[in-house]
Design an enzyme around this catalytic site. Structure first.
Site, PDB file in Angstrom:
ATOM      1  N   ASP A   8       0.806  -1.222   0.000  1.00 16.79           N
ATOM      2  CA  ASP A   8       0.000   0.000   0.000  1.00 16.79           C
ATOM      3  C   ASP A   8       0.847   1.285   0.000  1.00 16.79           C
ATOM      4  O   ASP A   8       1.580   1.549   0.960  1.00 16.79           O
ATOM      5  CB  ASP A   8      -0.929   0.029   1.215  1.00 16.79           C
ATOM      6  N   GLU A  39      -4.218   1.862  -2.860  1.00 18.88           N
ATOM      7  CA  GLU A  39      -5.484   2.272  -2.225  1.00 18.88           C
ATOM      8  C   GLU A  39      -5.370   3.467  -1.293  1.00 18.88           C
ATOM      9  O   GLU A  39      -6.372   4.094  -0.968  1.00 18.88           O
ATOM     10  CB  GLU A  39      -6.117   1.091  -1.476  1.00 18.88           C
ATOM     11  N   ASN A  40      -4.140   3.782  -0.830  1.00 19.01           N
ATOM     12  CA  ASN A  40      -3.972   4.913   0.101  1.00 19.01           C
ATOM     13  C   ASN A  40      -3.120   6.021  -0.508  1.00 19.01           C
ATOM     14  O   ASN A  40      -2.571   6.860   0.201  1.00 19.01           O
ATOM     15  CB  ASN A  40      -3.318   4.460   1.399  1.00 19.01           C
ATOM     16  N   ASN A  67     -10.000  -1.917   0.487  1.00 19.60           N
ATOM     17  CA  ASN A  67     -11.174  -1.305   1.095  1.00 19.60           C
ATOM     18  C   ASN A  67     -11.252   0.202   0.871  1.00 19.60           C
ATOM     19  O   ASN A  67     -12.320   0.792   0.949  1.00 19.60           O
ATOM     20  CB  ASN A  67     -11.225  -1.621   2.590  1.00 19.60           C
ATOM     21  N   HIS A  68     -10.108   0.860   0.596  1.00 17.56           N
ATOM     22  CA  HIS A  68     -10.128   2.319   0.393  1.00 17.56           C
ATOM     23  C   HIS A  68     -10.324   2.723  -1.067  1.00 17.56           C
ATOM     24  O   HIS A  68     -10.190   3.899  -1.397  1.00 17.56           O
ATOM     25  CB  HIS A  68      -8.839   2.948   0.930  1.00 17.56           C
ATOM     26  N   HIS A 152      -6.084  -8.637  -0.023  1.00 21.38           N
ATOM     27  CA  HIS A 152      -6.075  -7.455   0.829  1.00 21.38           C
ATOM     28  C   HIS A 152      -6.869  -7.744   2.092  1.00 21.38           C
ATOM     29  O   HIS A 152      -8.095  -7.838   2.045  1.00 21.38           O
ATOM     30  CB  HIS A 152      -6.707  -6.304   0.030  1.00 21.38           C
ATOM     31  N   HIS A 177      -2.697  -4.510   3.042  1.00 18.29           N
ATOM     32  CA  HIS A 177      -3.673  -3.850   3.920  1.00 18.29           C
ATOM     33  C   HIS A 177      -3.162  -3.578   5.333  1.00 18.29           C
ATOM     34  O   HIS A 177      -3.522  -2.558   5.905  1.00 18.29           O
ATOM     35  CB  HIS A 177      -4.997  -4.622   4.013  1.00 18.29           C
ATOM     36  N   HIS A 179      -0.264  -2.762   6.334  1.00 19.02           N
ATOM     37  CA  HIS A 179       0.772  -1.720   6.276  1.00 19.02           C
ATOM     38  C   HIS A 179       2.016  -2.082   7.078  1.00 19.02           C
ATOM     39  O   HIS A 179       2.853  -1.220   7.341  1.00 19.02           O
ATOM     40  CB  HIS A 179       0.241  -0.337   6.711  1.00 19.02           C
TER      41      HIS A 179
HETATM   42 FE   LIG Z   1      -3.954   0.224   2.939  1.00 19.22          FE
HETATM   43 FE   LIG Z   2      -6.746  -1.576   3.141  1.00 20.12          FE
END
Ligand SMILES: [Fe+2]
Ligand SMILES: [Fe+2]
Length: 275
Positions: A8, A39-40, A67-68, A152, A177, A179
């Site tokens: 990520d 995603e981030n 999810n983001h 993820h 996910h 991190h």
């Molecule tokens: Fe993430």
């Molecule tokens: Fe995530």
């Protein structure tokens, strides 16, 4: 072939460490394909078209998410137009975008990339195991040269289960996910490379990439506080490199790659050509 997957990318610090390092990583590790989880990438929450283009220009071939994915709403109309940007495959039918794609290396070898999202301690999507099964079955190794699954998820148990579920059918199952990079990289008995989490490309003087003061205050006070902002100190690039056997598509070796920022660096020396 050699494939790098970066975990990520969090905020500007994460984008900078990826875009600054990728050109030399591509060269010195003789990479055929690069996948990053984006995603981030937009201030910690979601991704935009501009950021996708910035990552492609730096040498990224495919972007996965999680999810983001929808945090920046402008990505909803964009995702259908960009076959290189994936979202988890197990969103309900009719969700815009794709959860899997076939990506070509410069020499034409083809890599299936599947992005799925776990369900434990996460917003429950459709069954990720059934979805990944279907994706691997429709483009099995042999018809593609390699297959990568970015799973993820929060729980290492669910990610490890996905690794074994795909063992012998995918080149790499890599968790994203959390991190935080895990130290369990290995080749499973059936030939699939695996690591529970790749870690993030972000500033580790933080709480999973977010400025630590506000993030700590939320845990201490149990009250809504300041908005979380991506930490912007020097970032660590965290990824995993896998080398696959062209005859089988399975993994020959796997190693973590860490560079910059606060985490101890890890250079995959076994991937560097000996002279
Ligand atoms: Fe993430
Ligand atoms: Fe995530």
């Amino acid at each position: 072939m050699r494939i790098l997957l970066c975990g990520d990318v969090v905020g500007r610090a994460g984008r900078v460490v990826v875009t600054e390092n990728l050109p030399h990583l591509r060269r010195s590790l003789a990479l055929d394909l690069v996948v990053v989880n984006g995603e981030n990438a937009a201030h910690g929450f979601g991704i935009t078209e501009t950021i996708c283009q910035e990552l492609y220009a730096a040498g990224v071939d495919a972007i996965t998410t999680g999810n983001h994915v929808w945090d920046r709403r402008e990505i909803i109309p964009y995702i259908a137009e960009d076959p290189r940007l994936l979202r988890p495959i197990n969103f309900p039918k009719g969700t815009p975008g794709r959860g899997a794609g076939i990506f070509s290396a410069a020499d034409g070898r083809r890599v299936l990339v599947v992005n799925a999202m776990a369900r434990l301690f996460m917003d429950a999507l459709d069954d990720p195991f059934a979805a990944v099964e279907a994706a691997l079955a429709s483009d099995p190794l042999g018809t593609v040269d390699a297959a990568i699954v970015d799973f993820h998820g929060e729980a290492t148990s669910e990610k490890m289960a996905m690794g074994h579920f795909c063992d012998g059918r995918a080149s790499l199952v890599i968790g994203t996910h959390s991190h935080v990079p895990t130290a369990d990289w290995q080749i499973l008995p059936g030939g699939t490379a695996y690591q529970s989490d790749a870690g993030m490309c972000g500033d580790y003087d933080s709480v999973i990439g977010m400025q630590k003061e506000a993030a700590v205050a939320r845990f201490v006070r149990k009250m809504p506080g300041e908005r979380l902002q991506a930490a912007d100190g020097p970032a660590t690039l965290c990824g995993v490199i896998v080398e696959t056997d062209d005859a089988t598509g399975l993994a020959r070796r796997i190693a973590p790659v860490r560079s910059g920022g606060r985490l101890a660096p890890h250079w995959p020396a076994e991937f560097t050509p000996t002279r």
